[in-house]
Design a protein around this motif. Sequence first.
Motif, PDB file in Angstrom:
ATOM      1  N   VAL B  34       0.927  -1.365   0.102  1.00  0.00           N
ATOM      2  CA  VAL B  34       0.005  -0.029   0.022  1.00  0.00           C
ATOM      3  C   VAL B  34       0.911   1.347  -0.036  1.00  0.00           C
ATOM      4  O   VAL B  34       0.673   2.194  -0.745  1.00  0.00           O
ATOM      5  N   GLU B  35       1.852   1.455   0.881  1.00  0.00           N
ATOM      6  CA  GLU B  35       2.697   2.399   0.953  1.00  0.00           C
ATOM      7  C   GLU B  35       3.548   2.700  -0.270  1.00  0.00           C
ATOM      8  O   GLU B  35       3.545   3.785  -0.777  1.00  0.00           O
ATOM      9  N   ARG B  36       4.106   1.584  -0.796  1.00  0.00           N
ATOM     10  CA  ARG B  36       4.868   1.690  -2.066  1.00  0.00           C
ATOM     11  C   ARG B  36       4.048   2.066  -3.123  1.00  0.00           C
ATOM     12  O   ARG B  36       4.501   3.259  -4.001  1.00  0.00           O
ATOM     13  N   CYS B  37       2.848   1.579  -3.485  1.00  0.00           N
ATOM     14  CA  CYS B  37       2.121   1.940  -4.512  1.00  0.00           C
ATOM     15  C   CYS B  37       1.567   3.293  -4.272  1.00  0.00           C
ATOM     16  O   CYS B  37       1.365   4.060  -5.292  1.00  0.00           O
ATOM     17  N   PHE B  38       1.107   3.796  -3.163  1.00  0.00           N
ATOM     18  CA  PHE B  38       0.775   5.182  -2.954  1.00  0.00           C
ATOM     19  C   PHE B  38       1.660   6.162  -3.155  1.00  0.00           C
ATOM     20  O   PHE B  38       1.581   7.166  -4.080  1.00  0.00           O
ATOM     21  N   ASN B  39       2.989   5.841  -2.793  1.00  0.00           N
ATOM     22  CA  ASN B  39       4.019   6.523  -2.980  1.00  0.00           C
ATOM     23  C   ASN B  39       4.464   6.866  -4.594  1.00  0.00           C
ATOM     24  O   ASN B  39       4.724   7.976  -5.016  1.00  0.00           O
ATOM     25  N   SER B  40       4.270   5.692  -5.098  1.00  0.00           N
ATOM     26  CA  SER B  40       4.720   5.779  -6.573  1.00  0.00           C
ATOM     27  C   SER B  40       3.461   6.483  -7.473  1.00  0.00           C
ATOM     28  O   SER B  40       3.847   7.035  -8.505  1.00  0.00           O
ATOM     29  N   CYS B  41       2.344   6.373  -7.126  1.00  0.00           N
ATOM     30  CA  CYS B  41       1.276   6.770  -8.105  1.00  0.00           C
ATOM     31  C   CYS B  41       0.443   7.846  -7.542  1.00  0.00           C
ATOM     32  O   CYS B  41      -0.024   8.451  -8.680  1.00  0.00           O
ATOM     33  N   CYS B  42       0.571   8.247  -6.504  1.00  0.00           N
ATOM     34  CA  CYS B  42      -0.277   9.256  -6.097  1.00  0.00           C
ATOM     35  C   CYS B  42       0.737  10.784  -5.900  1.00  0.00           C
ATOM     36  O   CYS B  42       1.401  10.691  -4.845  1.00  0.00           O
ATOM     37  N   ASN B  43       0.503  11.613  -6.779  1.00  0.00           N
ATOM     38  CA  ASN B  43       1.086  12.839  -6.737  1.00  0.00           C
ATOM     39  C   ASN B  43       0.666  14.109  -6.786  1.00  0.00           C
ATOM     40  O   ASN B  43       1.056  15.257  -6.714  1.00  0.00           O
ATOM     41  N   ASP B  44      -0.645  14.059  -6.975  1.00  0.00           N
ATOM     42  CA  ASP B  44      -1.716  15.148  -7.013  1.00  0.00           C
ATOM     43  C   ASP B  44      -2.485  15.028  -5.793  1.00  0.00           C
ATOM     44  O   ASP B  44      -3.454  14.298  -5.850  1.00  0.00           O
ATOM     45  N   PHE B  45      -2.515  16.182  -5.273  1.00  0.00           N
ATOM     46  CA  PHE B  45      -3.320  16.266  -4.071  1.00  0.00           C
ATOM     47  C   PHE B  45      -4.262  17.456  -3.947  1.00  0.00           C
ATOM     48  O   PHE B  45      -4.734  18.080  -3.125  1.00  0.00           O
ATOM     49  N   THR B  46      -4.539  17.722  -5.260  1.00  0.00           N
ATOM     50  CA  THR B  46      -5.687  18.772  -5.557  1.00  0.00           C
ATOM     51  C   THR B  46      -7.037  18.229  -5.394  1.00  0.00           C
ATOM     52  O   THR B  46      -8.194  18.835  -5.220  1.00  0.00           O
ATOM     53  N   SER B  47      -7.060  16.989  -5.307  1.00  0.00           N
ATOM     54  CA  SER B  47      -8.400  16.293  -5.218  1.00  0.00           C
ATOM     55  C   SER B  47      -8.172  15.257  -4.267  1.00  0.00           C
ATOM     56  O   SER B  47      -6.950  14.610  -3.981  1.00  0.00           O
ATOM     57  N   LYS B  48      -9.222  14.815  -3.413  1.00  0.00           N
ATOM     58  CA  LYS B  48      -9.116  13.364  -2.390  1.00  0.00           C
ATOM     59  C   LYS B  48      -9.379  12.195  -3.161  1.00  0.00           C
ATOM     60  O   LYS B  48      -9.177  11.225  -2.714  1.00  0.00           O
ATOM     61  N   ALA B  49     -10.070  12.268  -4.308  1.00  0.00           N
ATOM     62  CA  ALA B  49     -10.238  11.102  -4.942  1.00  0.00           C
ATOM     63  C   ALA B  49      -9.341  10.608  -5.948  1.00  0.00           C
ATOM     64  O   ALA B  49      -8.518  11.310  -6.378  1.00  0.00           O
ATOM     65  N   LEU B  50      -9.274   9.225  -6.078  1.00  0.00           N
ATOM     66  CA  LEU B  50      -8.142   8.589  -6.652  1.00  0.00           C
ATOM     67  C   LEU B  50      -8.692   8.931  -8.393  1.00  0.00           C
ATOM     68  O   LEU B  50      -9.920   8.495  -8.678  1.00  0.00           O
ATOM     69  N   SER B  51      -7.609   9.483  -9.107  1.00  0.00           N
ATOM     70  CA  SER B  51      -8.003   9.383 -10.357  1.00  0.00           C
ATOM     71  C   SER B  51      -8.105   8.032 -11.222  1.00  0.00           C
ATOM     72  O   SER B  51      -7.369   7.234 -10.645  1.00  0.00           O
ATOM     73  N   SER B  52      -8.535   7.998 -12.141  1.00  0.00           N
ATOM     74  CA  SER B  52      -8.504   6.857 -13.007  1.00  0.00           C
ATOM     75  C   SER B  52      -6.976   6.434 -13.441  1.00  0.00           C
ATOM     76  O   SER B  52      -6.958   5.085 -13.448  1.00  0.00           O
ATOM     77  N   LYS B  53      -6.295   7.459 -13.761  1.00  0.00           N
ATOM     78  CA  LYS B  53      -4.941   7.004 -14.022  1.00  0.00           C
ATOM     79  C   LYS B  53      -4.148   6.525 -12.837  1.00  0.00           C
ATOM     80  O   LYS B  53      -3.473   5.599 -12.795  1.00  0.00           O
ATOM     81  N   GLU B  54      -4.352   7.200 -11.629  1.00  0.00           N
ATOM     82  CA  GLU B  54      -3.747   6.773 -10.519  1.00  0.00           C
ATOM     83  C   GLU B  54      -4.299   5.461  -9.962  1.00  0.00           C
ATOM     84  O   GLU B  54      -3.434   4.660  -9.759  1.00  0.00           O
ATOM     85  N   GLU B  55      -5.670   5.185 -10.099  1.00  0.00           N
ATOM     86  CA  GLU B  55      -5.958   3.819  -9.929  1.00  0.00           C
ATOM     87  C   GLU B  55      -5.415   2.789 -10.902  1.00  0.00           C
ATOM     88  O   GLU B  55      -5.051   1.717 -10.381  1.00  0.00           O
ATOM     89  N   GLN B  56      -5.403   2.698 -12.137  1.00  0.00           N
ATOM     90  CA  GLN B  56      -4.656   1.808 -12.922  1.00  0.00           C
ATOM     91  C   GLN B  56      -3.055   1.812 -12.678  1.00  0.00           C
ATOM     92  O   GLN B  56      -2.636   0.691 -12.486  1.00  0.00           O
ATOM     93  N   CYS B  57      -2.436   2.798 -12.148  1.00  0.00           N
ATOM     94  CA  CYS B  57      -1.027   2.501 -11.854  1.00  0.00           C
ATOM     95  C   CYS B  57      -0.887   1.979 -10.302  1.00  0.00           C
ATOM     96  O   CYS B  57      -0.147   0.884 -10.418  1.00  0.00           O
ATOM     97  N   VAL B  58      -2.085   2.065  -9.375  1.00  0.00           N
ATOM     98  CA  VAL B  58      -1.904   1.039  -8.186  1.00  0.00           C
ATOM     99  C   VAL B  58      -2.070  -0.454  -8.633  1.00  0.00           C
ATOM    100  O   VAL B  58      -1.637  -0.969  -7.981  1.00  0.00           O
ATOM    101  N   LEU B  59      -2.866  -0.595  -9.364  1.00  0.00           N
ATOM    102  CA  LEU B  59      -3.372  -1.798  -9.814  1.00  0.00           C
ATOM    103  C   LEU B  59      -2.166  -2.433 -10.387  1.00  0.00           C
ATOM    104  O   LEU B  59      -1.717  -3.517 -10.107  1.00  0.00           O
ATOM    105  N   ASN B  60      -1.592  -2.006 -11.473  1.00  0.00           N
ATOM    106  CA  ASN B  60      -0.324  -2.436 -12.121  1.00  0.00           C
ATOM    107  C   ASN B  60       0.735  -2.384 -10.825  1.00  0.00           C
ATOM    108  O   ASN B  60       1.458  -3.404 -11.036  1.00  0.00           O
TER     109      ASN B  60
END
Lengths: 90, 90, 90, 98, 98, 98
Positions: B34-60
């Motif tokens: 969770v920590e690793r994929c969060f750190n790699s995939c989430c860099n935009d904190f203008t919103s609290k929702a996971l974007s579809s791009k971020e979600e795909q990144c987390v799944l991969n």
Amino acid sequence: MDFSAMNSAEQAHMTRVIERKQMQDFMRMYSNLVERCFNSCCNDFTSKALSSKEEQCVLNCTDKFLKHSERVGARFAEHNAEMMNGSGSK
Amino acid sequence: MDFSAMNSAEQAHMTRVIERKQMQDFMRMYSNLVERCFNSCCNDFTSKALSSKEEQCVLNCTDKFLKHSERVGARFAEHNAEMMNGSGSK
Amino acid sequence: MDFSAMNSAEQAHMTRVIERKQMQDFMRMYSNLVERCFNSCCNDFTSKALSSKEEQCVLNCTDKFLKHSERVGARFAEHNAEMMNGSGSK
Amino acid sequence: MSFLGRGSTPSSGGINQERVEMATQELDMITDIFNRLVSSCHAKCISTRYAEGELNKGESVCIDRCVAKFFEVNKKVGEKMQAVGAAAGAGPSGFTSL
Amino acid sequence: MSFLGRGSTPSSGGINQERVEMATQELDMITDIFNRLVSSCHAKCISTRYAEGELNKGESVCIDRCVAKFFEVNKKVGEKMQAVGAAAGAGPSGFTSL
Amino acid sequence: MSFLGRGSTPSSGGINQERVEMATQELDMITDIFNRLVSSCHAKCISTRYAEGELNKGESVCIDRCVAKFFEVNKKVGEKMQAVGAAAGAGPSGFTSL
């Protein structure tokens, strides 16, 4: 966490486990904080004394980290409460 | 590891230790992931929702990490087996 | 640390705890050293064999880390002793 | 007198505490090394763009070599530490005496 | 035979070892996740210049969103792991057999 | 009733569980601080080119100052935390109540 399914001997034991864990968490946070603020604030090793600028940085770093932890903790508790209530879905 | 020198009470105890450890390993891997994929995939904190791009990144990221771990585990087991057989030299 | 307030059964127990901890510390230092020197020295994965340059780097890294640890340990002991003597103030 | 299960006398229920403890420590050691290996080879071999979930050919080959090299380093470090007799005095527990 | 308190028979003094152990592991898990959350959101949201000790507005808002996103990621990873049945074979303990 | 060795009544074989536990925690704390100190001063003082195995003069002097400064920071952080009474509410265990 919900310990209501436990009998009283088990609850007493868990209370003890939790107390010990809180102590450990506190110590771990403390040493983590020292490491973190040292690493961020101290980059000049031409002297062994802490400069006033470094000292101010360490104080701010500590302050800010504690406030950060508290805020994260508050949000964490809210999310956990939500998940317990079964409204954890987006 | 070789537990053949142990008596049956010791082996039973080790089985229990290993079961507990596997549970801990699994939980540790989970939170690490969770920590690793969060750190790699989430860099935009203008919103609290996971974007579809971020979600795909987390799944991969999750998928890839699990495959990575499995492959490392397979090689690790081979090397360990080699070392046990005394052919550990280059 | 000062265990003089303990009775002999408690001291015997602490000796055992310390022995176990020293073993754990040693193992942790060992794997930390492997990880550290691997990460610093190995960056070419076009081959699976350690090049002579990489090998020398690993040996120097190990050597230097042990000397570093020893020196830090010596200073740490001095500071601790100072603090015990109540002259911990600047 | 083997008050706390020290020495090699079996204590509770036929369990030799020391033997069990040694095995547990060995298990901890192997787990620790494995976790560091996974993490190091991930850093060396896996692209963090995560455009796909499969390991590609280059990553797979890199992992195999990475594990092999890590074991080589493990061996070299072990030999070096034995040569210098490094067990003593490297940790803070060494400062503790009863 | 429940030699070491396995199974669901209560052992010492009315304590069900297994239940207590599960609760302890859950507690460890929550603590671990919380510590990683604190550390990740600190890295994402807090400037390390440390010109002042207060959280400014931007940092505070960032923390709130960061925690929410971390929980979303937690959920996605959990679903993915269940889907692939990831418990098996990912650790070194799997190599250990009696 | 001191069911699990709480309070200050000695339990098994004349051992005061609480006193032993406190000493063990203090030992863990010192080890943790020492490990972080080693790691921090290594990052600050040691070149990772590893052209030789000896500490050079500059590195040795840097280590001594680094340890001294780390202790100073340790003291400042400790004072600050006492001032704000930071023990409470910073961890997730605080959310757990029976």
